[in-house]
Write a protein that holds these residues in place. Structure first.
Motif, short mmCIF file in Angstrom:
data_model
loop_
_atom_site.label_atom_id
_atom_site.label_comp_id
_atom_site.label_asym_id
_atom_site.label_seq_id
_atom_site.Cartn_x
_atom_site.Cartn_y
_atom_site.Cartn_z
N UNK A 385 6.98 35.36 -25.57
CA UNK A 385 7.84 34.58 -26.46
C UNK A 385 8.94 35.43 -27.10
N UNK A 386 8.82 36.73 -26.99
CA UNK A 386 9.78 37.65 -27.59
C UNK A 386 9.96 38.83 -26.67
N UNK A 387 11.17 39.40 -26.65
CA UNK A 387 11.43 40.53 -25.76
C UNK A 387 10.59 41.73 -26.18
N UNK A 388 10.19 42.58 -25.23
CA UNK A 388 9.40 43.77 -25.56
C UNK A 388 10.09 44.65 -26.59
N UNK A 389 9.28 45.31 -27.40
CA UNK A 389 9.78 46.17 -28.47
C UNK A 389 9.18 47.56 -28.36
N UNK A 390 9.37 48.38 -29.39
CA UNK A 390 8.87 49.76 -29.37
C UNK A 390 7.35 49.82 -29.23
N UNK A 391 6.66 48.93 -29.96
CA UNK A 391 5.19 48.92 -29.89
C UNK A 391 4.72 48.62 -28.47
N UNK A 392 5.36 47.63 -27.83
CA UNK A 392 5.01 47.32 -26.44
C UNK A 392 5.27 48.52 -25.55
N UNK A 393 6.44 49.16 -25.70
CA UNK A 393 6.83 50.27 -24.82
C UNK A 393 5.82 51.41 -24.90
N UNK A 394 5.45 51.82 -26.11
CA UNK A 394 4.51 52.93 -26.26
C UNK A 394 3.11 52.53 -25.82
N UNK A 395 2.67 51.33 -26.20
CA UNK A 395 1.32 50.89 -25.83
C UNK A 395 1.17 50.73 -24.33
N UNK A 396 2.13 50.06 -23.69
CA UNK A 396 2.04 49.85 -22.24
C UNK A 396 2.15 51.18 -21.50
N UNK A 397 2.98 52.09 -22.00
CA UNK A 397 3.10 53.40 -21.37
C UNK A 397 1.78 54.15 -21.45
N UNK A 398 1.14 54.11 -22.61
CA UNK A 398 -0.15 54.81 -22.75
C UNK A 398 -1.18 54.23 -21.79
N UNK A 399 -1.19 52.90 -21.64
CA UNK A 399 -2.12 52.27 -20.68
C UNK A 399 -1.79 52.70 -19.25
N UNK A 400 -0.51 52.65 -18.90
CA UNK A 400 -0.13 52.92 -17.52
C UNK A 400 -0.31 54.39 -17.14
N UNK A 401 -0.13 55.29 -18.09
CA UNK A 401 -0.25 56.73 -17.79
C UNK A 401 -1.65 57.26 -18.05
N UNK A 402 -2.54 56.40 -18.50
CA UNK A 402 -3.86 56.88 -18.96
C UNK A 402 -4.65 57.57 -17.84
N UNK A 403 -4.58 57.03 -16.63
CA UNK A 403 -5.33 57.66 -15.53
C UNK A 403 -4.85 59.09 -15.29
N UNK A 404 -3.54 59.33 -15.41
CA UNK A 404 -3.00 60.68 -15.24
C UNK A 404 -3.42 61.57 -16.41
N UNK A 405 -3.43 61.02 -17.62
CA UNK A 405 -3.89 61.79 -18.79
C UNK A 405 -5.35 62.18 -18.63
N UNK A 406 -6.16 61.27 -18.12
CA UNK A 406 -7.58 61.58 -17.88
C UNK A 406 -7.71 62.78 -16.95
N UNK A 407 -6.93 62.80 -15.88
CA UNK A 407 -7.01 63.88 -14.91
C UNK A 407 -6.55 65.22 -15.49
#
Length: 579
Positions: A385-407
């Motif tokens: 309902x609203x365009x992505x914001x800073x909170x979305x960008x950081x949260x989604x990035x942390x989720x998407x990069x998490x597998x690499x951070x684990x390694x």
């Protein structure tokens, strides 16, 4: 007089080598993590050449092994997953691909058993996921070859002692039989059952020290209808407590045009007042149904993961702030600008805008109105309902990069001096990345709108005065009828009588310097001082958090320790056979 047959038998007994004793394995705790290890052990034993006897004893007091306490199939269905169904698959992809009908993913299993919950992007009830896990456990038992026997003991192991190269276990039962010594012990203790976190310091029948299991802890007898309830904690467990005291009391939620409304039953709590250490909210997790595939964004995530994996590894370990955090910021910025090209974050010096936003978020004290606004905006972003914001960008990035951070971070990947920084940043990033599904955040907003959840005391102090429970904050106070502790123990907080505390005090295991979790290698073998491994013992799950990053997940893709542990056990069996 001895007969000829008796004489012949005695002679044969002298010549024949003594029967080889079976290799004995104990699995202590069998929730999902323990089951994953059993599945890999069955696979490795089935393909091994040895045929000597193997005895496996599974100690799991919960009635449904595979599901454990967290995913108990008999818990109420209003307690929902925080992990989308499409990501849950008990079986390794190679096993599933070979025979999908026998080894289904959760979504495939739901299509046959609960079709109305089979949406891949949905968040199924934890109880139903528990049914899937329990059924998968029964299937796992069928995978062991004929020379393996498996016994389940529905008891809690209360003692462990290493002696003469083996491990002795004690249980809650008065008599455990003669087979208490094991060649191999796997500890998969999870949350150690649903135990309470540190006490509120106010013992009383009006103080409820834990939320789970809700059918026992939050009954109308313990929390009467129309009570005012203070809740310590403002995270996922708090939301479950809210649902138990509202939807669990006959209230209903309606959703129209992605907006949730609560219809009271009259039997719910009158007021629910959360308070926590920081008062910071957990933001809604994006609903993937409103985020269609985006090749440009997929490329941003892939580049971010590659940047992390290609970082040069210093001898002392990576520094989080100078190595990993810039990659997270850069990836988040690229992701946000790919969806919102005219976002003002792009006018700042690269990555400075997002870093400033995060520092402000982390250090700010939110007013009740700001907390509500943050939750509301995250729900609108999460549901398109609203365009992505800073909170979305950081949260989604942390989720998407998490597998690499684990390694990169697991097993000493991070410098000892950098752990404090990482843990501080990760606590806030988890509020942005691993919050409730949008539908549960929407339910929370509905309870706030209905006047049932009161955010006015988010950073209150608990005051005891003449047997009253009082929450006081900034010159105002409110009295509550009941106080619920909705804070679960941290990963490195073990119960006083825990097997882990026994092993720590006896020197068989140690905490990892900096990280705080139990130090283990890739096969889950505890590492003592001077890199010495503790033989015949393995520890997996929450207690190793830090040494192994990201244990609180059902994902089979994130870690390889079940495979490595199973192979190491087969190696030990082969060594014993040669003796």
């Amino acid at each position: 007089m001895m007969t000829t047959l008796q004489t012949t038998q005695r002679t044969a007994d002298k010549i024949r080598p003594p029967a080889r004793s079976p290799f004995k394995i104990a699995v202590v705790g069998c929730g999902p993590k323990g089951m994953y290890c059993l599945e890999r052990l069955a696979y490795e034993l089935a393909r091994s050449r040895q045929q000597s006897e193997v005895h496996i004893t599974i100690y799991e007091p919960a009635p449904f092994p595979g599901a454990g306490a967290v995913y108990h199939p008999r818990q109420p269905h209003y307690l929902r997953m925080n992990f989308a169904s499409e990501f849950i698959n008990v079986w390794p992809e190679t096993v599933h691909r070979r025979d999908p009908q026998s080894f289904p993913t959760l979504v495939e299993w739901l299509q046959n058993t609960y079709p109305h919950y089979a949406d891949p992007s949905g968040f199924a009830p934890r109880a139903i996921v528990g049914e899937y896990l329990s059924a998968s456990f029964q299937k796992t038992l069928q995978l062991f070859p004929d020379f393996v026997s498996v016994t389940r003991v529905a008891e809690k192991v209360t003692g462990i002692q290493g002696t003469n190269g083996r491990w002795l276990l004690e249980t809650t039962a008065e008599t455990t039989g003669s087979e208490t010594a094991f060649d191999e012990v796997l500890l998969a203790l999870g949350h150690e059952g649903w135990r309470a976190a540190s006490s509120t310091g106010s013992p009383s029948e009006r103080v409820i020290e834990k939320v789970f299991p809700v059918k026992q802890m939050l009954t109308p007898a313990r929390v009467p209808r129309q009570s005012s309830v203070g809740v310590r904690g403002f995270a996922l467990t708090f939301i479950d407590a809210c649902l138990a005291l509202t939807e669990g009391r006959g209230g209903t939620f309606q959703c129209e045009n992605r907006h949730w409304k609560y219809l009271p039953s009259g039997d719910e709590a009158q007021t629910i007042v959360p308070f926590s250490r920081t008062g910071h909210p957990m933001l809604a997790k994006p609903d993937r149904r409103y985020f269609p595939g985006n090749p440009e964004l997929d490329q941003v995530w892939e580049q971010g993961r590659l940047r992390i994996l290609k970082l040069k590894q210093p001898e002392a370990g990576l520094d989080f702030q100078t190595s990993l955090w810039p990659v997270i910021l850069k990836t988040a910025e690229d992701a946000l600008l790919s969806l919102v090209p005219d976002h003002p974050i792009g006018t700042d010096t690269p990555m400075v805008g997002l870093n400033n936003w995060f520092q402000d978020w982390s250090n700010r004290t939110f007013s009740p109105a700001e907390t509500f606004q943050c939750l509301q905006q995250s729900c609108r972003v999460a549901t398109g309902q609203q365009t992505p914001d800073e909170a979305w960008a950081l949260g989604e990035t942390f989720r998407q990069l998490y597998s690499a951070l684990v390694r990169r971070i697991s097993y000493d990947g991070l410098a000892v001096t950098s752990w404090a920084d990482f843990q501080r940043y990760a606590r806030e990033m988890e509020r942005l990345a691993f919050g409730p599904p949008a539908e549960n955040a929407g339910r929370l907003l509905a309870l706030i709108d209905a006047g049932i959840v009161n955010l006015d005391y988010l950073q209150a102090d608990l005051v005891l005065h003449q047997d009253q429970l009082i929450l006081a904050s900034k010159g105002k106070q409110t009295t509550v009828d009941r106080l619920i502790n909705a804070v679960i123990p941290a990963c490195d907080q073990f119960s006083e009588d825990s097997l882990l505390e026994i092993l720590l005090s006896s020197g068989w295991i140690r905490r990892m310097l900096g990280a705080g979790g139990i130090a283990v290698d890739g096969a889950a073998r505890p590492i003592q001082l001077e890199e010495q491994k503790t033989k015949g013992l393995a520890i997996i799950g929450r207690s190793t958090e830090g040494c192994v990053l990201g244990n609180d997940t059902l994902s089979r893709e994130l870690h390889s320790y079940p495979d490595q542990w199973a192979r190491s056990v087969c190696e030990q069996i082969a060594i014993k056979d040669k003796r």
